[in-house]
Motif scaffolding. Structure first.
Motif, PDB file in Angstrom:
ATOM      1  N   GLY A 134     -18.179 -39.230 -40.130  1.00 53.82           N
ATOM      2  CA  GLY A 134     -18.405 -39.358 -41.933  1.00 53.82           C
ATOM      3  C   GLY A 134     -18.970 -40.500 -42.112  1.00 53.82           C
ATOM      4  O   GLY A 134     -19.882 -40.426 -43.152  1.00 53.82           O
TER       5      GLY A 134
ATOM      6  N   ILE B 147     -10.859 -29.441 -49.794  1.00 53.10           N
ATOM      7  CA  ILE B 147     -10.509 -29.358 -48.467  1.00 53.10           C
ATOM      8  C   ILE B 147      -8.902 -29.823 -48.274  1.00 53.10           C
ATOM      9  O   ILE B 147      -8.129 -29.299 -47.720  1.00 53.10           O
ATOM     10  N   GLY B 148      -8.814 -31.068 -49.319  1.00 51.60           N
ATOM     11  CA  GLY B 148      -7.385 -31.546 -49.276  1.00 51.60           C
ATOM     12  C   GLY B 148      -6.345 -30.618 -49.898  1.00 51.60           C
ATOM     13  O   GLY B 148      -5.318 -30.311 -49.105  1.00 51.60           O
TER      14      GLY B 148
ATOM     15  N   MET C  35      -1.948 -36.571 -48.898  1.00 46.39           N
ATOM     16  CA  MET C  35      -2.683 -36.664 -47.655  1.00 46.39           C
ATOM     17  C   MET C  35      -1.750 -37.609 -46.718  1.00 46.39           C
ATOM     18  O   MET C  35      -1.877 -37.437 -45.577  1.00 46.39           O
TER      19      MET C  35
ATOM     20  N   THR D  45     -14.600 -36.371 -44.634  1.00 46.57           N
ATOM     21  CA  THR D  45     -15.304 -36.260 -45.847  1.00 46.57           C
ATOM     22  C   THR D  45     -15.012 -37.434 -46.767  1.00 46.57           C
ATOM     23  O   THR D  45     -15.517 -37.745 -47.771  1.00 46.57           O
ATOM     24  N   VAL D  46     -14.116 -38.467 -46.192  1.00 48.39           N
ATOM     25  CA  VAL D  46     -13.652 -39.445 -47.089  1.00 48.39           C
ATOM     26  C   VAL D  46     -14.612 -40.479 -47.306  1.00 48.39           C
ATOM     27  O   VAL D  46     -14.876 -41.078 -48.273  1.00 48.39           O
TER      28      VAL D  46
ATOM     29  N   SER E 166     -13.774 -33.083 -50.981  1.00 50.17           N
ATOM     30  CA  SER E 166     -12.435 -33.755 -50.205  1.00 50.17           C
ATOM     31  C   SER E 166     -11.029 -33.128 -51.029  1.00 50.17           C
ATOM     32  O   SER E 166     -10.380 -32.619 -50.259  1.00 50.17           O
ATOM     33  N   ARG E 167     -11.199 -32.975 -52.227  1.00 48.87           N
ATOM     34  CA  ARG E 167     -10.272 -32.465 -53.015  1.00 48.87           C
ATOM     35  C   ARG E 167     -10.021 -30.920 -52.667  1.00 48.87           C
ATOM     36  O   ARG E 167      -9.101 -30.596 -52.471  1.00 48.87           O
TER      37      ARG E 167
ATOM     38  N   LEU F  89     -11.097 -33.238 -43.814  1.00 48.21           N
ATOM     39  CA  LEU F  89     -10.887 -34.037 -45.048  1.00 48.21           C
ATOM     40  C   LEU F  89     -10.888 -35.535 -44.387  1.00 48.21           C
ATOM     41  O   LEU F  89     -11.602 -36.263 -45.625  1.00 48.21           O
TER      42      LEU F  89
ATOM     43  N   THR G  88     -14.435 -32.894 -56.138  1.00 48.98           N
ATOM     44  CA  THR G  88     -15.041 -33.181 -55.065  1.00 48.98           C
ATOM     45  C   THR G  88     -14.685 -32.230 -53.792  1.00 48.98           C
ATOM     46  O   THR G  88     -13.948 -31.567 -53.899  1.00 48.98           O
TER      47      THR G  88
ATOM     48  N   ASP H 163     -17.044 -39.065 -50.033  1.00 52.89           N
ATOM     49  CA  ASP H 163     -16.152 -38.284 -51.145  1.00 52.89           C
ATOM     50  C   ASP H 163     -16.742 -38.047 -52.399  1.00 52.89           C
ATOM     51  O   ASP H 163     -16.911 -37.012 -52.697  1.00 52.89           O
TER      52      ASP H 163
END
Length: 158
Positions: A130, A45-46, A106, A26-27, A42-43, A23, A40, A30
């Motif tokens: 990233g 994976i989060g 997070m 990927t920020v 990121s969402r 995560l 996304t 994003d």
């Protein structure tokens, strides 16, 4: 250090930490990778990371007691939730509150799983990697030209 052996980490703990590192990776980019119908990357994976973390917490039946800045973060989101009672734009407020709740997820994972210098190095290294993805995209855009000629301004950005 007291010389005691550290407690072995469960596979769920390692999975949750791995998803947290992914995560963090990927920020920087994003909004670049979007999963159709979900949001996304990121969402995605989060959510997977929070699910693994909850599984880890339920399995070991304990978690770190909230302290310091994490308590203030929780209180702020609670206040934002209470502000829905006097909001003029309920739809906008609910959307912003959902972003805050995801952010608390997070922050909680960071608080729960960043418990040693090796883990901090892994997380910070993943963020830097990233950022390299963004730099690579920027260099590619610079080489091939602006992403869109239809814009009033031509810029090189990911």
């Amino acid at each position: 250090m007291n010389g005691a052996e550290p407690e072995p980490r469960s596979w769920l703990n390692q999975l949750a930490f791995g998803l947290l590192v992914l995560l963090i990776f990927t920020v920087p980019f994003d909004d670049v990778v979007v999963v159709p119908g979900f949001g996304t990357l990121s969402r995605l994976i989060g959510y997977a990371g929070v699910a693994a973390a909850l599984g880890d917490i339920l399995t070991k039946q304990r978690f770190r007691r909230p302290r310091g800045g994490f308590v203030w973060t929780l209180l702020f989101v609670l206040w934002a939730g209470l502000s829905l009672t006097w909001s003029f734009s309920m739809e906008w407020s609910v959307e912003k509150l959902s972003v805050m709740v995801r952010s608390v997820g997070m922050v909680w994972m960071l608080y729960e799983y960043m418990d040693g210098s090796a883990r901090w190095r892994a997380a910070l290294s993943s963020f830097v990697l990233g950022c390299y993805v963004c730099v690579g995209g920027l260099l590619m855009a610079l080489r091939t030209g602006p992403l869109s000629e239809d814009l009033d301004y031509a810029r090189y950005a990911v």
